[in-house]
Design a protein around this motif. Structure first.
Motif, mmCIF file in Angstrom:
data_model
loop_
_atom_site.group_PDB
_atom_site.id
_atom_site.type_symbol
_atom_site.label_atom_id
_atom_site.label_comp_id
_atom_site.label_asym_id
_atom_site.label_seq_id
_atom_site.Cartn_x
_atom_site.Cartn_y
_atom_site.Cartn_z
ATOM 1 N N VAL A 43 -3.820 3.702 10.089
ATOM 2 C CA VAL A 43 -2.961 2.401 10.581
ATOM 3 C C VAL A 43 -1.784 3.014 11.764
ATOM 4 O O VAL A 43 -1.259 4.086 11.305
ATOM 5 C CB VAL A 43 -2.533 1.821 9.578
ATOM 6 C CG1 VAL A 43 -1.445 2.508 8.537
ATOM 7 C CG2 VAL A 43 -1.730 0.684 10.051
ATOM 8 N N VAL A 44 -1.951 2.455 12.730
ATOM 9 C CA VAL A 44 -0.802 2.535 13.845
ATOM 10 C C VAL A 44 0.097 1.383 13.671
ATOM 11 O O VAL A 44 -0.523 0.359 13.988
ATOM 12 C CB VAL A 44 -1.549 2.782 15.108
ATOM 13 C CG1 VAL A 44 -0.344 2.836 16.194
ATOM 14 C CG2 VAL A 44 -2.257 4.093 15.440
ATOM 15 N N ILE A 45 1.106 1.822 13.648
ATOM 16 C CA ILE A 45 2.373 0.659 13.381
ATOM 17 C C ILE A 45 3.083 0.680 14.586
ATOM 18 O O ILE A 45 3.685 1.560 14.991
ATOM 19 C CB ILE A 45 3.272 0.845 11.868
ATOM 20 C CG1 ILE A 45 2.506 1.187 10.944
ATOM 21 C CG2 ILE A 45 4.591 -0.130 12.030
ATOM 22 C CD1 ILE A 45 3.222 1.802 9.754
ATOM 23 N N LYS A 71 3.326 5.274 0.643
ATOM 24 C CA LYS A 71 3.402 5.353 -0.695
ATOM 25 C C LYS A 71 1.727 5.236 -1.237
ATOM 26 O O LYS A 71 1.443 5.453 -2.069
ATOM 27 C CB LYS A 71 4.077 4.262 -1.153
ATOM 28 C CG LYS A 71 5.651 4.475 -1.190
ATOM 29 C CD LYS A 71 6.570 3.204 -1.345
ATOM 30 C CE LYS A 71 6.018 2.421 -2.653
ATOM 31 N NZ LYS A 71 6.920 1.337 -2.890
ATOM 32 N N LYS A 72 1.074 4.349 -0.366
ATOM 33 C CA LYS A 72 -0.472 4.383 -0.537
ATOM 34 C C LYS A 72 -1.269 5.359 -0.216
ATOM 35 O O LYS A 72 -2.407 5.329 -0.321
ATOM 36 C CB LYS A 72 -0.872 2.907 0.193
ATOM 37 C CG LYS A 72 -0.008 1.672 -0.333
ATOM 38 C CD LYS A 72 -0.624 1.419 -1.764
ATOM 39 C CE LYS A 72 -0.297 -0.264 -1.933
ATOM 40 N NZ LYS A 72 1.088 -0.546 -2.322
ATOM 41 N N GLY A 73 -0.804 6.573 0.303
ATOM 42 C CA GLY A 73 -1.506 7.561 0.863
ATOM 43 C C GLY A 73 -2.240 7.172 1.962
ATOM 44 O O GLY A 73 -3.524 8.042 2.121
ATOM 45 N N LEU A 74 -1.985 6.488 2.840
ATOM 46 C CA LEU A 74 -2.627 6.024 4.105
ATOM 47 C C LEU A 74 -2.137 6.922 5.103
ATOM 48 O O LEU A 74 -0.897 7.297 5.144
ATOM 49 C CB LEU A 74 -2.696 4.667 4.291
ATOM 50 C CG LEU A 74 -2.961 3.591 3.488
ATOM 51 C CD1 LEU A 74 -2.498 2.291 3.784
ATOM 52 C CD2 LEU A 74 -4.591 3.832 3.438
ATOM 53 N N SER A 75 -2.887 7.436 6.201
ATOM 54 C CA SER A 75 -2.308 8.260 7.197
ATOM 55 C C SER A 75 -1.694 7.077 8.450
ATOM 56 O O SER A 75 -2.606 6.192 8.609
ATOM 57 C CB SER A 75 -3.718 9.223 7.933
ATOM 58 O OG SER A 75 -4.608 8.165 8.454
ATOM 59 N N HIS A 135 6.009 -8.378 3.768
ATOM 60 C CA HIS A 135 4.502 -8.246 4.668
ATOM 61 C C HIS A 135 4.170 -6.792 4.460
ATOM 62 O O HIS A 135 2.851 -6.657 4.572
ATOM 63 C CB HIS A 135 4.943 -8.448 6.141
ATOM 64 C CG HIS A 135 5.480 -9.954 6.420
ATOM 65 N ND1 HIS A 135 5.878 -10.316 7.562
ATOM 66 C CD2 HIS A 135 5.302 -10.766 5.636
ATOM 67 C CE1 HIS A 135 6.181 -11.624 7.350
ATOM 68 N NE2 HIS A 135 5.609 -12.120 6.228
ATOM 69 N N ALA A 136 4.834 -5.842 4.395
ATOM 70 C CA ALA A 136 4.603 -4.449 4.267
ATOM 71 C C ALA A 136 3.676 -4.315 3.044
ATOM 72 O O ALA A 136 2.704 -3.412 3.214
ATOM 73 C CB ALA A 136 5.695 -3.464 4.190
ATOM 74 N N ILE A 137 3.912 -4.912 1.975
ATOM 75 C CA ILE A 137 3.091 -4.688 0.714
ATOM 76 C C ILE A 137 1.741 -5.372 0.968
ATOM 77 O O ILE A 137 0.722 -4.826 0.496
ATOM 78 C CB ILE A 137 4.014 -5.294 -0.515
ATOM 79 C CG1 ILE A 137 5.058 -4.388 -0.606
ATOM 80 C CG2 ILE A 137 2.907 -5.144 -1.620
ATOM 81 C CD1 ILE A 137 6.235 -4.825 -1.878
ATOM 82 N N GLN A 138 2.045 -6.648 1.486
ATOM 83 C CA GLN A 138 0.597 -7.521 1.574
ATOM 84 C C GLN A 138 -0.318 -6.678 2.774
ATOM 85 O O GLN A 138 -1.664 -6.627 2.306
ATOM 86 C CB GLN A 138 1.065 -8.740 2.138
ATOM 87 C CG GLN A 138 1.883 -9.743 1.484
ATOM 88 C CD GLN A 138 2.156 -10.888 2.291
ATOM 89 O OE1 GLN A 138 3.386 -11.081 2.863
ATOM 90 N NE2 GLN A 138 1.633 -11.987 2.193
ATOM 91 N N SER A 171 -3.907 -4.790 1.640
ATOM 92 C CA SER A 171 -5.069 -5.309 2.207
ATOM 93 C C SER A 171 -6.045 -4.187 3.026
ATOM 94 O O SER A 171 -7.156 -3.995 2.902
ATOM 95 C CB SER A 171 -4.930 -6.436 3.366
ATOM 96 O OG SER A 171 -6.020 -6.562 3.917
ATOM 97 N N ILE A 172 -4.936 -3.249 3.593
ATOM 98 C CA ILE A 172 -5.651 -1.968 4.348
ATOM 99 C C ILE A 172 -6.556 -1.250 3.247
ATOM 100 O O ILE A 172 -7.528 -0.634 3.510
ATOM 101 C CB ILE A 172 -4.732 -1.496 5.289
ATOM 102 C CG1 ILE A 172 -4.258 -2.190 6.270
ATOM 103 C CG2 ILE A 172 -5.203 -0.048 5.591
ATOM 104 C CD1 ILE A 172 -3.103 -1.501 7.248
ATOM 105 N N LEU A 173 -5.559 -1.186 2.137
ATOM 106 C CA LEU A 173 -6.219 -0.108 1.080
ATOM 107 C C LEU A 173 -7.532 -0.691 0.505
ATOM 108 O O LEU A 173 -8.687 0.046 0.429
ATOM 109 C CB LEU A 173 -5.042 -0.010 0.075
ATOM 110 C CG LEU A 173 -5.458 1.322 -0.763
ATOM 111 C CD1 LEU A 173 -5.436 2.597 0.145
ATOM 112 C CD2 LEU A 173 -4.339 1.297 -1.982
ATOM 113 N N GLN A 174 -7.647 -2.133 0.375
ATOM 114 C CA GLN A 174 -8.712 -2.565 -0.083
ATOM 115 C C GLN A 174 -10.152 -2.793 0.682
ATOM 116 O O GLN A 174 -11.022 -2.483 0.258
ATOM 117 C CB GLN A 174 -8.562 -4.291 -0.384
ATOM 118 C CG GLN A 174 -7.683 -4.229 -1.706
ATOM 119 C CD GLN A 174 -7.321 -5.891 -1.879
ATOM 120 O OE1 GLN A 174 -7.753 -6.624 -1.033
ATOM 121 N NE2 GLN A 174 -6.190 -5.928 -2.629
#
Length: 321
Positions: free
Chosen positions: A6-8, A24-28, A309-312, A316-319
């Motif tokens: 993800v690019v923010i 926290k979710k381990g996403l790059s 919004h960050a958690i939502q 979703s991205i993790l799923q």
């Protein structure tokens, strides 16, 4: 080719919250901010005090300690800066995103410095960059500004403040207290109803005692080097003037959203299309976070009600990964 999860885009409070959640979710991830950390807050008036209490400005349950219940700008800058540095967030500053393209399932994000590839994007760019212009002759003069920082600059000057919001009222009071001759120009019939409750009596008292002049139901027709021409039901009036502080609100960068392929409502609200449960837009893999979700209704979303919004988004991205 390095592909980020993800690019923010946007390093304000909500962009930072998204970075924390991605971490926290381990996403790059990487956050791209076109100015300094929390650029919009940095450009707020120097002495601005938030309407919200400090705990409502907190992100990721990190305590925000302020000297008063409602923190000031400098305290917020320190709070969010420390979050970025202490959590070692991946944030690239003074890097503006110019273009977004999607080919198959990969986005290409081009900035003023380099190019990134990502499977998901979050746009959290706020709305403080583009002023709502008056669209009158003379608005481009050097004496006209759509941003207010410090009252010292206006001491001893004839200053017209345009608007009836919190920012306009704060500017009028501060400039008057530093020795400016202040005139408020308001399109409506009264001081804005959302003006901070502890400030509203102050401005009303200054108006009633004649310390600050006010023109209600009034619009600006022209600005010249030494005057400002205003108009109401009584006709046009020419006021001697040295500076104009036009705090008439701001708008999101709708061209940027449309360039990314996001659909906007066809009415004046220009609401972007997104799923309120996941914050994903009509473009698969492209999410919105924060105040930009409200289109022209910039008073609908704040830090306190868009932190979620960050958690939502990251859930979703993790799923979908």
């Amino acid at each position: 080719m390095n592909i980020w999860d993800v690019v923010i885009i946007g390093g304000g409070p909500i962009g930072i919250a998204c970075g924390l959640e991605a971490q926290k979710k381990g996403l790059s991830y990487v956050i791209l901010e076109k100015g300094p950390i929390v650029n919009s807050l940095y450009n707020y008036p120097d002495k601005m005090q938030f309407f919200s209490s400090s705990e409502r400005l907190e992100i990721d349950d990190i305590p925000f300690i302020s000297t008063e219940a409602k923190p000031k700008r400098d305290e917020a800058l320190e709070y969010y800066r420390r979050i970025v540095t202490s959590n070692k967030l991946h944030i690239n500053l003074f890097e503006e995103v110019i273009n977004i393209q999607k080919e198959q399932n990969v986005f290409t994000i081009s900035s003023n410095k380099t190019t990134y590839n990502a499977t998901q994007i979050v746009i959290a760019t706020g709305f403080y960059d583009i002023p709502n212009l008056l669209q009158v002759p003379g608005e481009g003069l050097k004496k006209v500004t759509h941003y207010y920082k410090n009252p010292h600059y206006y001491s001893g000057q004839k200053v017209a403040v345009i608007g009836a919001s919190n920012s306009s009222v704060d500017a009028a009071l501060e400039c008057w207290r530093k020795g400016a001759e202040v005139t408020l120009i308001i399109r409506g019939t009264e001081i804005g109803p959302r003006v901070k409750y502890w400030v509203r009596p102050d401005i009303i008292n200054r108006i009633e005692e004649g310390s600050i002049s006010v023109h209600y139901n009034t619009t600006v027709k022209e600005i010249t080097p030494n005057t400002i021409v205003i108009e109401n039901t009584d006709g046009a009036t020419v006021l001697q003037n040295d500076f104009v502080i036009a705090l008439t609100g701001y708008r999101p960068n709708f061209k940027f959203l449309e360039m990314a392929g996001i659909e906007l409502s066809q009415d004046e609200k220009k609401l972007p299309k997104y799923n309120p449960n996941t914050m994903e837009t009509n473009v698969s893999g492209l999410y919105l976070a924060g105040v930009i979700c409200g289109g022209m209704e910039t008073h609908k979303w704040f830090i306190e009600n868009s932190r979620i919004h960050a958690i939502q988004i990251m859930s979703s991205i993790l799923q979908n990964k």
